[in-house]
Each structure stands twice: as structure tokens, then as C-alpha cells.
Design a protein around this motif. Structure first.
Motif, PDB file in Angstrom:
ATOM      1  N   ASP A   1       0.827  -1.207   0.000  1.00 16.66           N
ATOM      2  CA  ASP A   1       0.000   0.000   0.000  1.00 16.66           C
ATOM      3  C   ASP A   1       0.862   1.258   0.000  1.00 16.66           C
ATOM      4  OD1 ASP A   1       0.777   0.675   2.614  1.00 16.66           O
ATOM      5  OD2 ASP A   1      -1.181   0.272   3.503  1.00 16.66           O
ATOM      6  N   GLU A   2       0.211   2.414  -0.128  1.00 16.91           N
ATOM      7  CA  GLU A   2       0.900   3.681  -0.344  1.00 16.91           C
ATOM      8  C   GLU A   2       1.619   4.202   0.892  1.00 16.91           C
ATOM      9  OE1 GLU A   2      -3.527   4.681   0.244  1.00 16.91           O
ATOM     10  OE2 GLU A   2      -2.244   2.991  -0.317  1.00 16.91           O
ATOM     11  N   SER A   3       1.412   3.592   2.054  1.00 18.68           N
ATOM     12  CA  SER A   3       2.122   4.005   3.257  1.00 18.68           C
ATOM     13  C   SER A   3       3.476   3.328   3.380  1.00 18.68           C
ATOM     14  CB  SER A   3       1.280   3.675   4.500  1.00 18.68           C
ATOM     15  OG  SER A   3       1.244   2.273   4.732  1.00 18.68           O
TER      16      SER A   3
ATOM     17  N   GLY B   1      -4.860 -19.814   2.780  1.00 23.09           N
ATOM     18  CA  GLY B   1      -4.585 -19.967   1.357  1.00 23.09           C
ATOM     19  C   GLY B   1      -4.771 -18.681   0.594  1.00 23.09           C
ATOM     20  N   THR B   2      -4.943 -17.566   1.314  1.00 22.75           N
ATOM     21  CA  THR B   2      -5.297 -16.312   0.653  1.00 22.75           C
ATOM     22  C   THR B   2      -4.140 -15.332   0.638  1.00 22.75           C
ATOM     23  OG1 THR B   2      -6.183 -15.451   2.741  1.00 22.75           O
ATOM     24  CG2 THR B   2      -7.736 -16.491   1.246  1.00 22.75           C
ATOM     25  N   THR B   3      -3.873 -14.761  -0.528  1.00 24.59           N
ATOM     26  CA  THR B   3      -3.029 -13.573  -0.591  1.00 24.59           C
ATOM     27  C   THR B   3      -3.746 -12.460   0.168  1.00 24.59           C
ATOM     28  OG1 THR B   3      -2.047 -14.160  -2.718  1.00 24.59           O
ATOM     29  CG2 THR B   3      -2.114 -11.814  -2.173  1.00 24.59           C
ATOM     30  N   PRO B   4      -3.056 -11.665   0.998  1.00 24.34           N
ATOM     31  CA  PRO B   4      -3.742 -10.592   1.732  1.00 24.34           C
ATOM     32  C   PRO B   4      -4.461  -9.635   0.783  1.00 24.34           C
ATOM     33  CG  PRO B   4      -1.533 -10.922   2.604  1.00 24.34           C
ATOM     34  CD  PRO B   4      -1.627 -11.747   1.354  1.00 24.34           C
ATOM     35  N   THR B   5      -5.675  -9.255   1.162  1.00 25.62           N
ATOM     36  CA  THR B   5      -6.478  -8.298   0.410  1.00 25.62           C
ATOM     37  C   THR B   5      -6.598  -7.015   1.219  1.00 25.62           C
ATOM     38  OG1 THR B   5      -7.761 -10.043  -0.671  1.00 25.62           O
ATOM     39  CG2 THR B   5      -8.750  -7.855  -0.602  1.00 25.62           C
ATOM     40  N   LEU B   6      -6.296  -5.872   0.593  1.00 22.20           N
ATOM     41  CA  LEU B   6      -6.340  -4.583   1.290  1.00 22.20           C
ATOM     42  C   LEU B   6      -7.633  -3.856   0.950  1.00 22.20           C
ATOM     43  CD1 LEU B   6      -2.652  -3.371   0.809  1.00 22.20           C
ATOM     44  CD2 LEU B   6      -3.594  -5.040   2.434  1.00 22.20           C
ATOM     45  N   ILE B   7      -8.210  -3.198   1.962  1.00 25.79           N
ATOM     46  CA  ILE B   7      -9.465  -2.469   1.807  1.00 25.79           C
ATOM     47  C   ILE B   7      -9.277  -1.056   2.343  1.00 25.79           C
ATOM     48  CG2 ILE B   7     -11.937  -2.432   2.308  1.00 25.79           C
ATOM     49  CD1 ILE B   7     -10.194  -5.570   3.211  1.00 25.79           C
ATOM     50  N   GLY B   8      -9.633  -0.076   1.548  1.00 25.64           N
ATOM     51  CA  GLY B   8      -9.586   1.302   1.992  1.00 25.64           C
ATOM     52  C   GLY B   8      -8.190   1.891   1.944  1.00 25.64           C
ATOM     53  N   PRO B   9      -8.079   3.226   1.766  1.00 22.95           N
ATOM     54  CA  PRO B   9      -6.768   3.867   1.670  1.00 22.95           C
ATOM     55  C   PRO B   9      -6.016   3.853   2.993  1.00 22.95           C
ATOM     56  CG  PRO B   9      -8.491   5.522   1.794  1.00 22.95           C
ATOM     57  CD  PRO B   9      -9.187   4.189   1.660  1.00 22.95           C
ATOM     58  N   ALA B  10      -4.697   3.890   2.891  1.00 20.43           N
ATOM     59  CA  ALA B  10      -3.872   3.912   4.099  1.00 20.43           C
ATOM     60  C   ALA B  10      -4.091   5.182   4.914  1.00 20.43           C
ATOM     61  CB  ALA B  10      -2.399   3.778   3.720  1.00 20.43           C
ATOM     62  N   SER B  11      -4.622   6.232   4.298  1.00 21.82           N
ATOM     63  CA  SER B  11      -4.904   7.482   5.007  1.00 21.82           C
ATOM     64  C   SER B  11      -6.214   7.428   5.770  1.00 21.82           C
ATOM     65  CB  SER B  11      -4.954   8.645   4.014  1.00 21.82           C
ATOM     66  OG  SER B  11      -5.944   8.414   3.019  1.00 21.82           O
ATOM     67  N   GLY B  12      -6.969   6.328   5.599  1.00 22.63           N
ATOM     68  CA  GLY B  12      -8.262   6.201   6.254  1.00 22.63           C
ATOM     69  C   GLY B  12      -8.143   5.706   7.680  1.00 22.63           C
TER      70      GLY B  12
ATOM     71  N   GLY C   1      -7.662   3.620  10.932  1.00 23.84           N
ATOM     72  CA  GLY C   1      -6.844   2.439  11.207  1.00 23.84           C
ATOM     73  C   GLY C   1      -5.721   2.215  10.224  1.00 23.84           C
ATOM     74  N   GLY C   2      -5.492   3.205   9.341  1.00 20.51           N
ATOM     75  CA  GLY C   2      -4.488   3.006   8.303  1.00 20.51           C
ATOM     76  C   GLY C   2      -4.954   2.062   7.222  1.00 20.51           C
ATOM     77  N   GLY C   3      -6.292   1.906   7.073  1.00 24.33           N
ATOM     78  CA  GLY C   3      -6.848   0.946   6.132  1.00 24.33           C
ATOM     79  C   GLY C   3      -6.961  -0.426   6.775  1.00 24.33           C
ATOM     80  N   TYR C   4      -7.440  -1.382   5.985  1.00 26.96           N
ATOM     81  CA  TYR C   4      -7.714  -2.708   6.531  1.00 26.96           C
ATOM     82  C   TYR C   4      -7.093  -3.787   5.637  1.00 26.96           C
ATOM     83  CZ  TYR C   4     -11.092   0.106   9.077  1.00 26.96           C
ATOM     84  OH  TYR C   4     -11.658   1.082   9.854  1.00 26.96           O
TER      85      TYR C   4
ATOM     86  N   PRO D   1     -13.877 -26.351  13.618  1.00 31.12           N
ATOM     87  CA  PRO D   1     -14.673 -26.946  12.537  1.00 31.12           C
ATOM     88  C   PRO D   1     -14.981 -25.986  11.388  1.00 31.12           C
ATOM     89  CG  PRO D   1     -16.061 -26.463  14.422  1.00 31.12           C
ATOM     90  CD  PRO D   1     -14.647 -26.228  14.864  1.00 31.12           C
ATOM     91  N   LYS D   2     -15.014 -24.654  11.642  1.00 27.76           N
ATOM     92  CA  LYS D   2     -15.288 -23.721  10.560  1.00 27.76           C
ATOM     93  C   LYS D   2     -14.142 -22.739  10.394  1.00 27.76           C
ATOM     94  CE  LYS D   2     -20.269 -23.574   9.869  1.00 27.76           C
ATOM     95  NZ  LYS D   2     -21.390 -22.676   9.522  1.00 27.76           N
ATOM     96  N   MET D   3     -13.772 -22.495   9.136  1.00 21.53           N
ATOM     97  CA  MET D   3     -12.786 -21.460   8.844  1.00 21.53           C
ATOM     98  C   MET D   3     -13.465 -20.097   8.898  1.00 21.53           C
ATOM     99  SD  MET D   3     -12.369 -21.882   4.717  1.00 21.53           S
ATOM    100  CE  MET D   3     -11.746 -20.216   4.524  1.00 21.53           C
ATOM    101  N   HIS D   4     -12.644 -19.027   8.941  1.00 18.62           N
ATOM    102  CA  HIS D   4     -13.167 -17.679   9.101  1.00 18.62           C
ATOM    103  C   HIS D   4     -12.559 -16.720   8.085  1.00 18.62           C
ATOM    104  CE1 HIS D   4     -13.431 -19.594  13.077  1.00 18.62           C
ATOM    105  NE2 HIS D   4     -14.493 -18.836  13.298  1.00 18.62           N
ATOM    106  N   VAL D   5     -13.327 -15.712   7.727  1.00 21.93           N
ATOM    107  CA  VAL D   5     -12.801 -14.524   7.075  1.00 21.93           C
ATOM    108  C   VAL D   5     -12.384 -13.566   8.180  1.00 21.93           C
ATOM    109  CG1 VAL D   5     -13.367 -12.525   5.644  1.00 21.93           C
ATOM    110  CG2 VAL D   5     -14.169 -14.798   4.978  1.00 21.93           C
ATOM    111  N   LEU D   6     -11.121 -13.158   8.170  1.00 20.88           N
ATOM    112  CA  LEU D   6     -10.567 -12.281   9.205  1.00 20.88           C
ATOM    113  C   LEU D   6     -10.289 -10.903   8.629  1.00 20.88           C
ATOM    114  CD1 LEU D   6      -7.880 -14.686  10.735  1.00 20.88           C
ATOM    115  CD2 LEU D   6     -10.255 -14.410  11.457  1.00 20.88           C
ATOM    116  N   VAL D   7     -10.684  -9.854   9.354  1.00 17.40           N
ATOM    117  CA  VAL D   7     -10.436  -8.473   8.933  1.00 17.40           C
ATOM    118  C   VAL D   7      -9.720  -7.752  10.063  1.00 17.40           C
ATOM    119  CG1 VAL D   7     -11.445  -6.340   8.055  1.00 17.40           C
ATOM    120  CG2 VAL D   7     -12.556  -8.535   7.567  1.00 17.40           C
ATOM    121  N   MET D   8      -8.612  -7.058   9.725  1.00 18.56           N
ATOM    122  CA  MET D   8      -7.819  -6.336  10.718  1.00 18.56           C
ATOM    123  C   MET D   8      -7.448  -4.957  10.198  1.00 18.56           C
ATOM    124  SD  MET D   8      -5.125  -9.326  11.784  1.00 18.56           S
ATOM    125  CE  MET D   8      -5.676 -11.018  12.022  1.00 18.56           C
TER     126      MET D   8
END
Length: 449
Positions: free
Chosen positions: A188-190, A236-247, A249-252, A261-268
Motif C-alpha cells: 500500500d501507499e504508506s 490460502g489467501t493472498t492478503p487483500t487490502l481495503i480502503g486507503p492507508a490514510s483512512g 486504522g491506516g486501512g484494513y 470446525p469452521k474457517m473464518h474470514v478475518l479483517v484487521m
């Protein structure tokens, strides 16, 4: 990097797997196939709209190919250094590459280097090569991408994270001890570079002299097994970035874990302050969930696919040539809605019909369709007389799904038999709205007539 949508397997630096333009609408679809003697995985587009891809076949040198976007004929071809191994999942050294804004291909090689190849007219010309063997040894380079300053970052299967100064050739690296890396990276741009290993998600930043420095490390639940359909035990996922780094939390940044038993979608949050967790949403059936492809970012939401049950061994791939079907995978496609203000996730919709063995699915915002590559069960094919008439047990489809509802919009037969198995290659969408799918035999083009 080349403009968004044309630069690398996951479309852009944020690895969103999302196009701004429209893909095929489904009107009188035409299908064109051209064999290339190997799996043509990553597909990019040069400034003239021509396809740039690397095709790999066992025991042969990877071939950098420049192809006509309409008829898929070869315009130029260049053998890259080294030889593809016998494993059907020999991704390092050509599986990922990127195209820059001057029509130069920057591609890892099978011999532990980085090769820079310019497209001049209708020919390839090697401009420079960087030898990384003194630093990485025999480790295979999985992927390489530039950060916002132009410093080239790379990762290896053995857990090496490194940088290359493209002007001086200086290489700096560090090793994640006891960890493997099986996916590409996001930037990302930061200055942040985001890497997921089979144990943790990292943010790296360049330190003194361009040395990679781990800004933070976030451990996730890697489960207790490498599930069928996965290339490693972990995300198994390449990291996906959401929102600009200026937003906020610095983006997500988002990945999936490998929990049972269940896998999860994780957002940080992805800022330098640390990986504050936003939410985690369980997806797919208990004990039968595995995602070996990057999440798709659509309007802040994330779409995941289920690859559980795909068998990647060479013997399994050969079964199709002997008239046998590949094992059926567990169906599943889910959109997770993220409320960033309330730090919560919910399932917006869940499609439990589509069987998606291994493709990197893509969304096209121009018409609101998600494009995936499906493999119906034998029972489902029993209701398709055209496919039965082909006399082949394995039928493969380009399938469009409405990103707002999760419902199938249309599905078109791409071909039948093992040569049409995409085997982890993506769907790629050209400027003309045509969709391209790399497969074991070469490439398939599907477009509105």
C-alpha cells in the motif's frame, strides 16, 4: 506497476481481484480455445491490450508469451531460465509475475533470480537479471512486487522475505523461521508490505538500506491439517487490502484462517500501530471449508470461495485423461458484509450451489457480476444433454454470479476433459470485456458475440 486490472494475477497492488470495467454479459457467448502446451496461469495486459502470460509444463522451461487478445495466437515467446518440476503445484518461478507501466515483465525464475523483460513492438527483450541465489539458495521465489518507493519485495516458499534495489541490485532479506509462504503479497501507499505465512499475517516496512523490517505479526488459527484443496497448512489467501492507508486504522487487511470446525474470514486494521482485529466471520460447512484463493473486495465487503476437496496430485490430474472424473469439491461462495464502524461481520449471502475447485474468481464492478470457473457434479451433469453428448465426464464452466444477491446469472460451458481444468489459474478480464481462463492445456476466451 501497470494500471489496475492489468498488472498482476490479483489485478492491482491491493490484490482486490476486482475490475472496474464490465465482463461478459452472457449474450450469445462465444468460446475460443488455444492450446499452449502448458498451464498459462497469471495473465496481464500490455498497453496495447495484448495478453502477457507465463505458460508452464512439467520438465520444460517456463515460457513468457505475448498473445493476440482475439484469437489467442502467439505474437512472441521467450523461454525463461530454469525448468518446471514434476509437481502440478510448482508455482514458484513464474506462477506470479507483474507488468510495470513501461510494458516490462518482472518475473521470478526457476533458477533463483528475477528477470526483467521489455515488450518492444512484437518482441521480448531481456533488460536485466538479478541473481538472488547467494541470499535464498535453492528456495523458490513465489512472488515479487514493488512498493510505492520502487523497492522490489519478494517472498520464497521457505519463508524468506526480501528486497531488491532495482538500481544497484542490492539484496536484503530475513527469514521467518519454521514458516512457509505459499501466496503472493500486497502493498500500500504508506510503505506497508503484507505477507501471510502458514502461521501468521505480517506487515513489513523497509528499514535502513531497504532491509525488510516486521512492523507487526498477527497469529491466526492455522488448524491441525492441510485440507484437500490447499497448498499448505494455513491461510490460502493472498492478503487483500481495503480502503486507503490514510483512512481509519491506516486501512484494513483481510485473509482467511484455516480453523476447524469452521474457517473464518478475518479483517484487521493494517496501520503501523498494530493489527487491531475488526471481526471474524465463520464460513462454509463444518470440517469442509478451505479457501486457496484471494478474497474479492467489493464495496468494503469480502467474497470467499470454497475449494475443499480439490485433489492436486499429478495422478489425480491424469485421471481425466483416462475417462475418470476428478473428485467432487464442496460447493460454496459467500459474501461477508463488514461494518467497520461497529467492528462486526455478518454473512450477506451464501451460495451453496456452485462447485469451484480452484479458480481465482474475479468481480467486475461495471456490471456487478462475479466470474468464477465451476465444475458441476456428475448428478448435476445428468440434466445437461449437451455435456452428455460430449462423452467426457469432466465439464468446466465460466459462471457469472450477481455480487449483490449471490444468485447465478448465467453459466457457459468452456470445455470438457482435463485440459480445461484451470488448476489455480485466475479468470482475467480484458478491456474489451472478454474473460480469459488459464487451463492445463492453455487458454480459454469467452466473450459476448
Amino acid at each position: 506497476m501497470a494500471p489496475n486490472g492489468t498488472s498482476n494475477l490479483h489485478d492491482d497492488a491491493y490484490q482486490t481481484d476486482t475490475y472496474t470495467q464490465a465482463g461478459p454479459a452472457g449474450r450469445d457467448l462465444s468460446v475460443r480455445t488455444r492450446l499452449q502446451g502448458g498451464l498459462c496461469g497469471s495473465v496481464t495486459f500490455d498497453s496495447r491490450g495484448r495478453l502477457v502470460t507465463v505458460c508452464m509444463a512439467p520438465r520444460r522451461a517456463p515460457r513468457l508469451m505475448l498473445l493476440d487478445p482475439d484469437n489467442l495466437s502467439t505474437i512472441a515467446s521467450l523461454e525463461l531460465s530454469g525448468t518446471v518440476g514434476t509437481s502440478p503445484t510448482d508455482v514458484p518461478g513464474g506462477g506470479y509475475f507483474y507488468l510495470d507501466n513501461n510494458d516490462r515483465v518482472v518475473v521470478p525464475t526457476k533458477t533463483g533470480g528475477i528477470q526483467v523483460v521489455a515488450i518492444q513492438g512484437n518482441t521480448f527483450v531481456t533488460r536485466r537479471s538479478y541473481d538472488l541465489k547467494p541470499v535464498i539458495g535453492t528456495a523458490g521465489i513465489v512472488s515479487a512486487l514493488p512498493d510505492w518507493s520502487g523497492l522490489l519485495w519478494f517472498v520464497t516458499r521457505s519463508g524468506v522475505v526480501g528486497t531488491v534495489d532495482l538500481t544497484t541490485g542490492a539484496v536484503r532479506s530475513r527469514t521467518l523461521r519454521g514458516e512457509q509462504i505459499a501466496n503472493s503479497i500486497a502493498v500500500d501507499e504508506s510503505g506497508g508490505v503484507f505477507v501471510v505465512s502458514d502461521h501468521a499475517l505480517y506487515r513489513f516496512d523497509a528499514g535502513l538500506g531497504g532491509a525488510p523490517q516486521a512492523t507487526w505479526r498477527a497469529v491466526y488459527d492455522r488448524g491441525t491439517r492441510q485440507k484437500p484443496g490447499q497448498l499448505s497448512q494455513g491461510s490460502g489467501t493472498t492478503p487483500t487490502l481495503i480502503g486507503p492507508a490514510s483512512g481509519p486504522g491506516g486501512g484494513y487487511v483481510a485473509i482467511t484462517d484455516n480453523a476447524d470446525p469452521k474457517m473464518h474470514v478475518l479483517v484487521m486494521a493494517r496501520g503501523k500501530a498494530g493489527p487491531t482485529r475488526v471481526c471474524a466471520e465463520p464460513v462454509f460447512p463444518a470440517w469442509k471449508g478451505a479457501d486457496e484463493n484471494s478474497l474479492i473486495a467489493v464495496d468494503g465487503d469480502l467474497i470467499a470461495e470454497n475449494n475443499y476437496g480439490y485433489v492436486v496430485g499429478s495422478n489425480a490430474l491424469l485421471k481425466g485423461f483416462l475417462g475418470h472424473r476428478l473428485p467432487e469439491t464442496v460447493p460454496g461462495l459467500v459474501r461477508v458484509h463488514v461494518d467497520y464502524a461497529r467492528k462486526s461481520c455478518t454473512t450477506a449471502w451464501s451460495n451453496t450451489t456452485e462447485r469451484i475447485p480452484s479458480v481465482v474468481s474475479k468481480a467486475a464492478l461495471g456490471n456487478g457480476l462475479l466470474y468464477t470457473y465451476t465444475h458441476p457434479s456428475a448428478a448435476e451433469l445428468a440434466f445437461k444433454p449437451k455435456e452428455r453428448s460430449l462423452g467426457a465426464p469432466d465439464a468446466w464452466y465460466l459462471t457469472a454470479v450477481d455480487v449483490r444477491t449471490g444468485n447465478r446469472a448465467w453459466s457457459r460451458l468452456a470445455g470438457a476433459g482435463p485440459l480445461f481444468n484451470n488448476h489455480y489459474a485466475p479468470v482475467s478480464i480484458g478491456a474489451d470485456g472478454a474473460a480469459y481462463v488459464g487451463c492445463i492445456g492453455g487458454l480459454v476466451r469467452i466473450a459476448d458475440s
